[in-house]
Design a protein around this motif. Structure first.
Motif, PDB file in Angstrom:
ATOM      1  N   SER B   1       0.892  -1.142   0.044  1.00  0.00           N
ATOM      2  CA  SER B   1      -0.145   0.095   0.020  1.00  0.00           C
ATOM      3  C   SER B   1       0.931   1.380   0.150  1.00  0.00           C
ATOM      4  N   GLN B   2       0.978   2.236  -1.248  1.00  0.00           N
ATOM      5  CA  GLN B   2       1.710   3.038  -1.096  1.00  0.00           C
ATOM      6  C   GLN B   2       1.005   4.397  -0.899  1.00  0.00           C
ATOM      7  N   GLN B   3       1.848   5.076   0.157  1.00  0.00           N
ATOM      8  CA  GLN B   3       0.960   6.200   0.681  1.00  0.00           C
ATOM      9  C   GLN B   3       1.413   7.397   0.249  1.00  0.00           C
ATOM     10  N   GLY B   4       2.622   7.563   0.013  1.00  0.00           N
ATOM     11  CA  GLY B   4       3.143   8.871  -0.423  1.00  0.00           C
ATOM     12  C   GLY B   4       3.257   8.916  -1.939  1.00  0.00           C
ATOM     13  N   GLU B   5       2.706  10.168  -2.575  1.00  0.00           N
ATOM     14  CA  GLU B   5       2.781  10.219  -3.822  1.00  0.00           C
ATOM     15  C   GLU B   5       3.524  11.399  -4.123  1.00  0.00           C
ATOM     16  N   GLU B   6       4.553  11.467  -5.016  1.00  0.00           N
ATOM     17  CA  GLU B   6       5.471  12.646  -5.412  1.00  0.00           C
ATOM     18  C   GLU B   6       5.034  13.261  -6.626  1.00  0.00           C
ATOM     19  N   ASP B   7       5.192  14.500  -6.491  1.00  0.00           N
ATOM     20  CA  ASP B   7       4.810  15.509  -7.718  1.00  0.00           C
ATOM     21  C   ASP B   7       5.715  16.619  -7.969  1.00  0.00           C
ATOM     22  N   PRO B   8       6.088  16.777  -9.044  1.00  0.00           N
ATOM     23  CA  PRO B   8       5.863  16.007 -10.308  1.00  0.00           C
ATOM     24  C   PRO B   8       6.613  14.630 -10.452  1.00  0.00           C
ATOM     25  N   GLN B   9       6.240  13.932 -11.418  1.00  0.00           N
ATOM     26  CA  GLN B   9       6.915  12.705 -11.731  1.00  0.00           C
ATOM     27  C   GLN B   9       8.482  12.900 -12.167  1.00  0.00           C
ATOM     28  N   ALA B  10       8.572  13.954 -13.023  1.00  0.00           N
ATOM     29  CA  ALA B  10       9.761  14.345 -13.656  1.00  0.00           C
ATOM     30  C   ALA B  10      10.002  15.835 -13.694  1.00  0.00           C
ATOM     31  N   LEU B  11      11.142  16.380 -13.223  1.00  0.00           N
ATOM     32  CA  LEU B  11      11.631  17.571 -13.351  1.00  0.00           C
ATOM     33  C   LEU B  11      12.772  17.983 -14.037  1.00  0.00           C
ATOM     34  N   SER B  12      12.700  18.853 -14.760  1.00  0.00           N
ATOM     35  CA  SER B  12      14.288  19.292 -15.607  1.00  0.00           C
ATOM     36  C   SER B  12      14.413  20.610 -15.396  1.00  0.00           C
ATOM     37  N   ILE B  13      15.516  20.940 -14.876  1.00  0.00           N
ATOM     38  CA  ILE B  13      15.980  22.462 -14.769  1.00  0.00           C
ATOM     39  C   ILE B  13      17.543  22.693 -14.763  1.00  0.00           C
ATOM     40  N   GLN B  14      17.690  24.045 -14.868  1.00  0.00           N
ATOM     41  CA  GLN B  14      19.035  24.166 -15.402  1.00  0.00           C
ATOM     42  C   GLN B  14      19.971  24.277 -14.038  1.00  0.00           C
ATOM     43  N   GLU B  15      21.217  24.123 -14.148  1.00  0.00           N
ATOM     44  CA  GLU B  15      22.131  24.164 -13.015  1.00  0.00           C
ATOM     45  C   GLU B  15      21.974  25.428 -12.335  1.00  0.00           C
ATOM     46  N   GLY B  16      21.881  25.665 -10.999  1.00  0.00           N
ATOM     47  CA  GLY B  16      21.705  26.797 -10.227  1.00  0.00           C
ATOM     48  C   GLY B  16      20.379  27.218  -9.930  1.00  0.00           C
ATOM     49  N   GLU B  17      19.402  26.742 -10.624  1.00  0.00           N
ATOM     50  CA  GLU B  17      18.018  26.652 -10.151  1.00  0.00           C
ATOM     51  C   GLU B  17      17.584  26.024  -8.992  1.00  0.00           C
ATOM     52  N   ASN B  18      16.371  26.467  -8.460  1.00  0.00           N
ATOM     53  CA  ASN B  18      15.991  25.615  -7.452  1.00  0.00           C
ATOM     54  C   ASN B  18      14.997  24.509  -7.812  1.00  0.00           C
ATOM     55  N   ALA B  19      15.020  23.541  -7.113  1.00  0.00           N
ATOM     56  CA  ALA B  19      14.197  22.323  -7.551  1.00  0.00           C
ATOM     57  C   ALA B  19      13.267  22.167  -6.549  1.00  0.00           C
ATOM     58  N   THR B  20      11.914  21.955  -6.789  1.00  0.00           N
ATOM     59  CA  THR B  20      10.889  21.637  -5.416  1.00  0.00           C
ATOM     60  C   THR B  20      10.326  20.508  -5.906  1.00  0.00           C
ATOM     61  N   MET B  21      10.189  19.536  -5.081  1.00  0.00           N
ATOM     62  CA  MET B  21       9.337  18.409  -5.084  1.00  0.00           C
ATOM     63  C   MET B  21       8.405  18.395  -4.151  1.00  0.00           C
ATOM     64  N   ASN B  22       7.413  17.869  -4.493  1.00  0.00           N
ATOM     65  CA  ASN B  22       6.302  17.690  -3.548  1.00  0.00           C
ATOM     66  C   ASN B  22       5.867  16.134  -3.100  1.00  0.00           C
ATOM     67  N   CYS B  23       5.348  16.026  -2.046  1.00  0.00           N
ATOM     68  CA  CYS B  23       4.840  14.562  -1.473  1.00  0.00           C
ATOM     69  C   CYS B  23       3.244  14.762  -0.771  1.00  0.00           C
ATOM     70  N   SER B  24       2.384  14.031  -1.175  1.00  0.00           N
ATOM     71  CA  SER B  24       1.241  14.124  -0.534  1.00  0.00           C
ATOM     72  C   SER B  24       0.860  12.449   0.289  1.00  0.00           C
ATOM     73  N   TYR B  25       0.181  12.342   1.189  1.00  0.00           N
ATOM     74  CA  TYR B  25       0.067  11.229   1.816  1.00  0.00           C
ATOM     75  C   TYR B  25      -1.274  11.146   2.461  1.00  0.00           C
ATOM     76  N   LYS B  26      -1.804   9.984   2.911  1.00  0.00           N
ATOM     77  CA  LYS B  26      -3.317   9.955   3.180  1.00  0.00           C
ATOM     78  C   LYS B  26      -3.559   9.616   4.720  1.00  0.00           C
ATOM     79  N   THR B  27      -2.602   8.972   5.377  1.00  0.00           N
ATOM     80  CA  THR B  27      -3.066   8.817   6.802  1.00  0.00           C
ATOM     81  C   THR B  27      -2.043   9.588   7.668  1.00  0.00           C
ATOM     82  N   SER B  28      -2.556   9.633   8.942  1.00  0.00           N
ATOM     83  CA  SER B  28      -1.526  10.477   9.836  1.00  0.00           C
ATOM     84  C   SER B  28      -0.215   9.435  10.046  1.00  0.00           C
ATOM     85  N   ILE B  29       0.930  10.362  10.338  1.00  0.00           N
ATOM     86  CA  ILE B  29       2.163   9.870  10.297  1.00  0.00           C
ATOM     87  C   ILE B  29       3.012  10.226  11.705  1.00  0.00           C
TER      88      ILE B  29
END
Lengths: 113, 112
Positions: B1-29
């Protein structure tokens, strides 16, 4: 400085063969885990073990068994390999209590022909 | 049972930029962790944030946790080509002998 060692990085087996994937950790961790990783599916838990000779099923135990005769070693067994078991297998371990941080091995890529 | 879901699935950026990844989950942790995986290798733990924490830093990594929205974000600042990897969130529902439940990961490509 290797802490979780998986015995084989790459294996090629034939359908119906019995396959052993070995994992050894040198950190005296109580808990050990076997995951498989497939594209688009992420990591899925096959089996885990809290202690020697103890085992618990994960989310996808069908077609697999495990053995933990010594604290440092956790073996994953495919009794009769099938093509749908072609995957990357990842072993991990952690302390029995506390922060639950996993230490992973480098992975074993199994191809079943 | 997978709880965490990352977003986006893929991300492409230039060197020096910031990268943000998100994770959503379903139950209390109890806690949420981020891991990194270089191509064809095992996962490496990056950072852990507990359910009573809102933000945590480690070097160029910044993690936030919003338990009301059941979500977390991982920010990598001033990205480098060496940050190219897959990033996974993993949740622990309660302390003790609990298996971590992983999401499917975000594949980050940093272009030099």
């Amino acid at each position: 400085d290797v802490k979780v060692t998986q015995s084989s990085r790459y294996l090629v087996k034939r359908t119906g063969e019995k396959v052993f994937l070995e994992c050894v950790q040198d950190m005296d961790h109580e808990n050990m885990f076997w995951y498989r990783q497939d594209p688009g599916l992420g990591l899925r838990l096959i089996y885990f073990s809290y202690d020697v000779k103890m085992k618990e099923k994960g989310d996808i135990p069908e077609g697999y068994s495990v053995s933990r005769e010594k604290k440092e070693r956790f073996s994953l067994i495919l009794e009769s390999a099938s093509t749908n078991q072609t995957s990357m297998y990842l072993c991990a371990s952690k302390q029995g209590s506390g922060a639950n941080v996993l230490t992973f091995g480098a992975g074993s890529r199994l191809t079943v022909l | 049972s997978q709880q965490g879901e990352e977003d986006p699935q893929a991300l492409s950026i230039q060197e020096g930029e910031n990268a943000t990844m998100n994770c959503s989950y379903k139950t209390s942790i109890n806690n949420l962790q981020w891991y990194r995986q270089n191509s064809g290798r095992g996962l490496v733990h990056l950072i852990l944030i507990r359910s009573n924490e809102r933000e945590k830093h480690s070097g160029r990594l910044r993690v936030t946790l919003d338990t009301s929205k059941k979500s977390s974000s991982l920010l990598i600042t001033a990205s480098r080509a060496a940050d190219t990897a897959s990033y996974f969130c993993a949740t622990v529902t309660y302390s003790g002998n609990t298996p971590l439940v992983f999401g499917k990961g975000t594949r980050l490509s940093v272009i030099a």
